[in-house]
Write a protein that holds these residues in place. Structure first.
Motif, mmCIF file in Angstrom:
data_model
loop_
_atom_site.group_PDB
_atom_site.id
_atom_site.type_symbol
_atom_site.label_atom_id
_atom_site.label_comp_id
_atom_site.label_asym_id
_atom_site.label_seq_id
_atom_site.Cartn_x
_atom_site.Cartn_y
_atom_site.Cartn_z
ATOM 1 N N UNK A 1 -11.207 -14.000 -8.849
ATOM 2 C CA UNK A 1 -12.445 -14.272 -8.110
ATOM 3 C C UNK A 1 -12.181 -15.118 -6.865
ATOM 4 N N UNK A 2 -11.415 -14.622 -5.890
ATOM 5 C CA UNK A 2 -11.081 -15.440 -4.713
ATOM 6 C C UNK A 2 -12.318 -15.798 -3.907
ATOM 7 N N UNK A 3 -12.289 -16.997 -3.321
ATOM 8 C CA UNK A 3 -13.428 -17.463 -2.542
ATOM 9 C C UNK A 3 -13.468 -16.879 -1.142
ATOM 10 N N UNK A 4 -12.299 -16.597 -0.561
ATOM 11 C CA UNK A 4 -12.252 -16.046 0.813
ATOM 12 C C UNK A 4 -11.396 -14.787 0.790
ATOM 13 N N UNK A 5 -11.884 -13.728 0.178
ATOM 14 C CA UNK A 5 -11.051 -12.528 0.034
ATOM 15 C C UNK A 5 -10.933 -11.747 1.333
ATOM 16 N N UNK A 6 -9.758 -11.158 1.541
ATOM 17 C CA UNK A 6 -9.521 -10.280 2.678
ATOM 18 C C UNK A 6 -8.844 -9.018 2.163
ATOM 19 N N UNK A 7 -8.920 -7.951 2.984
ATOM 20 C CA UNK A 7 -8.251 -6.718 2.602
ATOM 21 C C UNK A 7 -6.794 -6.763 3.044
ATOM 22 N N UNK A 8 -6.120 -5.633 2.940
ATOM 23 C CA UNK A 8 -4.683 -5.628 3.226
ATOM 24 C C UNK A 8 -4.385 -5.919 4.687
ATOM 25 N N UNK A 9 -5.367 -5.712 5.569
ATOM 26 C CA UNK A 9 -5.162 -5.993 6.987
ATOM 27 C C UNK A 9 -5.613 -7.387 7.370
ATOM 28 N N UNK A 10 -6.080 -8.164 6.402
ATOM 29 C CA UNK A 10 -6.530 -9.524 6.676
ATOM 30 C C UNK A 10 -7.988 -9.617 7.075
ATOM 31 N N UNK A 11 -8.730 -8.527 6.949
ATOM 32 C CA UNK A 11 -10.147 -8.548 7.308
ATOM 33 C C UNK A 11 -10.988 -9.001 6.127
ATOM 34 N N UNK B 1 12.747 3.482 -6.643
ATOM 35 C CA UNK B 1 12.979 3.961 -5.289
ATOM 36 C C UNK B 1 11.631 4.063 -4.593
ATOM 37 N N UNK B 2 11.644 3.833 -3.278
ATOM 38 C CA UNK B 2 10.391 3.785 -2.526
ATOM 39 C C UNK B 2 10.348 4.887 -1.487
ATOM 40 N N UNK B 3 9.210 5.589 -1.457
ATOM 41 C CA UNK B 3 8.979 6.618 -0.446
ATOM 42 C C UNK B 3 7.906 6.106 0.510
ATOM 43 N N UNK B 4 8.295 5.667 1.707
ATOM 44 C CA UNK B 4 7.294 5.104 2.618
ATOM 45 C C UNK B 4 6.263 6.126 3.072
ATOM 46 N N UNK B 5 6.582 7.408 2.983
ATOM 47 C CA UNK B 5 5.623 8.430 3.411
ATOM 48 C C UNK B 5 4.428 8.499 2.466
ATOM 49 N N UNK B 6 4.671 8.275 1.175
ATOM 50 C CA UNK B 6 3.597 8.352 0.183
ATOM 51 C C UNK B 6 3.187 6.990 -0.339
ATOM 52 N N UNK B 7 4.022 5.982 -0.088
ATOM 53 C CA UNK B 7 3.731 4.660 -0.631
ATOM 54 C C UNK B 7 4.002 4.543 -2.109
ATOM 55 N N UNK B 8 4.831 5.427 -2.671
ATOM 56 C CA UNK B 8 5.067 5.472 -4.118
ATOM 57 C C UNK B 8 6.434 4.889 -4.453
ATOM 58 N N UNK B 9 6.432 3.941 -5.402
ATOM 59 C CA UNK B 9 7.668 3.452 -6.022
ATOM 60 C C UNK B 9 7.865 4.251 -7.309
ATOM 61 N N UNK B 10 9.067 4.779 -7.522
ATOM 62 C CA UNK B 10 9.322 5.628 -8.692
ATOM 63 C C UNK B 10 10.509 5.096 -9.473
ATOM 64 N N UNK C 1 -5.259 -0.374 -0.888
ATOM 65 C CA UNK C 1 -6.259 -1.211 -0.224
ATOM 66 C C UNK C 1 -7.519 -1.247 -1.077
ATOM 67 N N UNK C 2 -8.149 -2.425 -1.270
ATOM 68 C CA UNK C 2 -9.311 -2.513 -2.156
ATOM 69 C C UNK C 2 -10.551 -1.827 -1.610
ATOM 70 N N UNK C 3 -10.594 -1.569 -0.312
ATOM 71 C CA UNK C 3 -11.782 -0.938 0.275
ATOM 72 C C UNK C 3 -11.611 0.572 0.343
ATOM 73 N N UNK C 4 -10.507 1.026 0.922
ATOM 74 C CA UNK C 4 -10.309 2.463 1.117
ATOM 75 C C UNK C 4 -9.696 3.146 -0.095
ATOM 76 N N UNK C 5 -9.001 2.383 -0.912
ATOM 77 C CA UNK C 5 -8.290 2.989 -2.030
ATOM 78 C C UNK C 5 -7.037 3.724 -1.622
ATOM 79 N N UNK C 6 -6.703 3.676 -0.344
ATOM 80 C CA UNK C 6 -5.509 4.363 0.154
ATOM 81 C C UNK C 6 -4.281 3.468 0.015
ATOM 82 N N UNK C 7 -3.083 4.082 -0.044
ATOM 83 C CA UNK C 7 -1.861 3.272 -0.133
ATOM 84 C C UNK C 7 -1.723 2.340 1.067
#
Length: 777
Positions: free
Chosen positions: A245-255, A375-384, A396-402
């Motif tokens: 429950x953060x008091x000053x939450x931001x998304x992955x871009x700092x917004x 292993x990490x695939x930067x194209x998909x954002x998946x660690x396998x 991202x908590x807003x878009x749900x995208x990697x």
């Protein structure tokens, strides 16, 4: 350098754009001619006369002086610890540029050599000096050891001939071994001039400094006239946490984040533990945050645990938060498919480092280094993790995208993994999606535990500054017949033989002797969290009516007992409820088993045969469905064949004179004398009844011609399609025996509906009646 009147004048001159030379330029010739004025002795009233002397010449000798100063006029600082020129929060590879001015304060050109003094600086940085172009940009690098010529300022011009502007450029190291949050870097330019004046300045004036000497700025002692730049390194202060429950939450871009994007931390329901026993209706606190419900409801009905959250996806998994242990624990239920399962955690990352930080996220080992299993695939954002089949994405908590990998050419530390921006004093919210294989729900399964590292891009290493852990406890269970070791089996098929006409016994029922079948069962918790199980079962049998012989299909419930012989709690105590014959086990801890007894009471009159028992078990929390359909109840033949013989007697009501469990027909008696005269006919009814729970084959009735009589006739009643006969054990024949057979003759009679000349079977509860007549001799 002391703050003298001369320094103040110099600073003012720099601000005004001039260097203020020290007097007449060296090499200037000062000439002087004297004159004498006097009256003309010959003519005293005439204008005065004058005489000129010879010309005397004086050469202005060099008076050298130079200094290096901060271009902005900041006072000198002789040590790295006292300088006011400070850069804080520097990052690995950062370039720090400080402007300086080389000032010729004398009257002769000087070749000033600039070297870097790094006293007190950590090792590993590089220091270079560059000329500064008129527009303020960096010009050519000043080759180390190559002096810069600075002419003296000419007081006769408005130009600044006495100043050359330079820049000191410090580049911090990127090697983690050379830069740490406690590292301090810095440097000061140190100017020297090599003397070139000879012993006789009129002969060899040089630059005014004695030949063979090296002169420091303002002719001071070494290291007493320095201008340091000090650099301290950014010290990341990150706290990677479960959802808090953060008091000053931001998304992955700092917004700033809308509140709806952050799942609230509330109480969630997770499986329980138990230290009690079945029948104890008092809730027992067995571990912090876990409560065992009363066994009148399934003990593993989820119990509230403060500080949890729910997977934000639809139908999300309950997740308990252990803030003290910096861990979240997910308790997924089972599903009906074999596709990979998924849990989405909400994590938070707080920055208290004093400046906005960019932080990269990755699966980590306990020491904070990236887990090499992924292993990490930067194209998909998946660690396998190819070994375990586990994959991870940071969303991202807003878009749900990697979350993307940061691309920032101004940052010397290049991100390798998904990057979040966290302003100072704020908390970034990100989601961790963990996907793991769902092979089956019966075999033992291990927990899926992922350590999440958060590494500041403002430090030199690729090591997490703060770890947190996301753990999934998958369910798995097995149900079948008990074994001596941990685990259940489904083969071979156990068989219990029962006597349907016997008595019902307890769980120690002996085989065959009674009507109770007992199967030792086993529920094995192969998963990773506590669960209890609801058990139910049935067996369908045909039950024969002992009077009518009609068969009724009957569904018999399986009763489940604890090993101590007590009946397990029913889900419902209402006999009319469909849950009445469902039973609940105690909570079964991970890696343990519970061995209930499946007990079946076979109804009286059940027909002989093998009947399959269908049993079901379902996890009360995990919802894992399990079946066992290999147990056999074998109903053994039970009963007898009763035979009664009646003689005709008028006036006897049916059923008033039974014999051997068979009622007498109307006008027939089994007891009481009858009178008969020679020549009279004696009419007998012979009735055979099958009280077995199965048919008896080759069934026939027999009678012997009594003494003092002769055989008259025999017939089955009612008459079948075909009757066969046998005399004195001879061959069977469809021809009835002839009258007159003597006393002692044995007459057999049977039904032969299938026309195979063999007596047919008599069905359970079936009867066969023969009318047998003889004549009194």
């Amino acid at each position: 350098m002391k703050r003298s009147t001369q320094l103040i004048a110099l600073m003012a001159a720099l601000a005004a754009g001039s260097a203020s030379a020290a007097g007449t330029l060296a090499g200037t010739t000062i000439e002087n001619t004297a004159t004498a004025s006097f009256d003309d002795p010959a003519n005293p009233t005439a204008p005065p006369l004058s005489s000129t002397s010879n010309t005397v010449q004086t050469v202005v000798l060099p008076k050298p002086d130079f200094d290096i100063v901060y271009t902005d006029g900041t006072a000198d600082a002789n040590t790295i610890t006292t300088t006011p020129v400070l850069t804080t929060g520097a990052v690995p590879g950062q370039v720090i540029t400080t402007p300086y001015s080389l000032v010729n304060k004398g009257n002769t050109p000087l070749d000033i050599t600039v070297n870097a003094d790094t006293t007190g600086s950590a090792a590993g940085s590089t220091v270079k000096y560059y000329r500064v172009n008129p527009n303020g940009s960096l010009g050519a690098e000043i080759t180390p050891g190559t002096p810069v010529t600075v002419t003296p300022d000419d007081p006769a011009t408005a130009a600044d001939e006495g100043i050359v502007k330079i820049a000191q450029v410090i580049t911090l190291p990127t090697d983690p071994a050379l830069i740490t949050p406690t590292s301090v870097f810095g440097a000061s330019p140190e100017g020297t001039v090599a003397g070139t004046a000879g012993a006789d300045p009129l002969v060899t004036p040089g630059n005014g400094y004695a030949s063979g000497t090296t002169v420091q700025e303002e002719n001071k002692a070494v290291n007493t006239d320095l201008q340091f730049t000090r650099i301290t390194v950014y010290a990341p202060a990150l706290d990677n946490n479960p959802n808090t429950n953060p008091g000053t939450p931001v998304d992955s871009a700092g917004n700033p984040l809308p509140a709806a994007s952050v799942p609230p931390v509330t109480s969630v329901s997770v499986p329980t533990e138990t230290v009690g026993k079945v029948g104890d209706n008092t809730p027992v606190v067995s571990a912090p945050g876990y409560v065992t419900p009363a066994p009148t409801t399934p003990p593993a009905t989820p119990s509230p645990v403060p500080g949890g959250a729910t997977d934000p996806t639809p139908g999300g998994t309950p997740i308990a938060t252990n803030v003290a242990g910096d861990e979240q624990i997910a308790y997924p239920i089972a599903d009906t498919n074999a596709t990979p399962d998924k849990v989405v955690f909400t994590n938070t990352l707080t920055n208290t480092g004093g400046a906005t930080d960019k932080v990269q996220l990755f699966p980590a080992l306990a020491d904070g280094t990236p887990d090499p299993a992924y292993t990490f695939d930067p194209a998909t954002g998946v660690f396998t993790n190819t070994a375990t089949g586990v994959t991870i994405r940071f969303l991202d908590p807003v878009t749900g995208e990697p979350i993307k990998v940061s691309v920032d050419p101004t940052n010397p530390t290049v991100a390798q993994y998904p990057t979040v921006t966290v302003p100072n004093g704020s908390t970034a919210v990100y989601r961790t999606e963990v996907t793991y294989p769902d092979v089956n729900d019966s075999a033992p399964i291990s927990p899926v535990s992922v350590v999440i590292g958060a590494d500041s891009l403002k430090d030199a290493d690729l090591v997490s500054n703060s770890n947190t852990k996301n753990t999934i406890l998958p369910p798995a269970a097995q149900f079948g017949d008990a074994t001596g070791t941990l685990g259940a089996v489904v083969t071979p098929a156990p068989v219990q033989t029962v006597n349907p006409n016997g008595v019902a016994s307890g769980i120690s029922s002996p085989d065959i002797a009674d009507k109770t079948a007992v199967f030792p069962m086993d529920v094995v918790n192969n998963g990773q969290y506590n669960d209890s199980y609801t058990l139910s079962g049935t067996v369908t049998v045909p039950v024969i009516d002992p009077v009518t012989g009609a068969t009724t299909t009957t569904v018999v419930p399986v009763l489940y007992y604890a090993p101590d012989g007590s009946l397990l709690p029913r889900v419902s105590t209402d006999p009319a409820s469909p849950d009445y014959n469902k039973f609940i086990t105690p909570v079964v801890a991970p890696g343990t088993e519970y061995k209930p007894l499946a007990v079946i009471q076979i109804p009286t009159g059940t027909a002989t045969g093998d009947y399959t028992v269908t049993q079901n078990a379902v996890g009360n929390y995990s919802t894992i469905p399990m079946t066992d359909t290999n147990n056999i109840v074998r109903v053994a033949p039970a009963g007898t064949v009763a035979v009664a013989k009646f003689i005709a007697k008028a006036g006897v009501a049916a059923g008033t004179d039974p014999k051997n469990g068979i009622d007498n027909p109307t006008d027939y008696t089994a007891s009481g004398a009858n009178g008969a005269k020679p020549g009279d006919t004696l009419n007998y009814k012979i009735i055979g009844k099958n009280t077995y729970n199965t048919a008896v084959t080759k069934f026939f009735l027999s009678d012997t011609v009594p003494v003092n009589t002769t055989f008259a006739s025999v017939a089955l009643s009612p008459a079948p399609t075909k009757t066969i006969y046998r005399v004195n054990g001879g061959a069977w024949s469809a021809t009835a025996p002839a009258a007159g057979l003597a006393a002692g003759t044995v007459i057999d009679v049977a039904v032969d509906a299938d026309n195979d000349n063999i007596p047919d079977a008599l069905a359970p509860s079936g009867t066969l009646t023969a009318d047998f007549t003889v004549t009194v001799n």
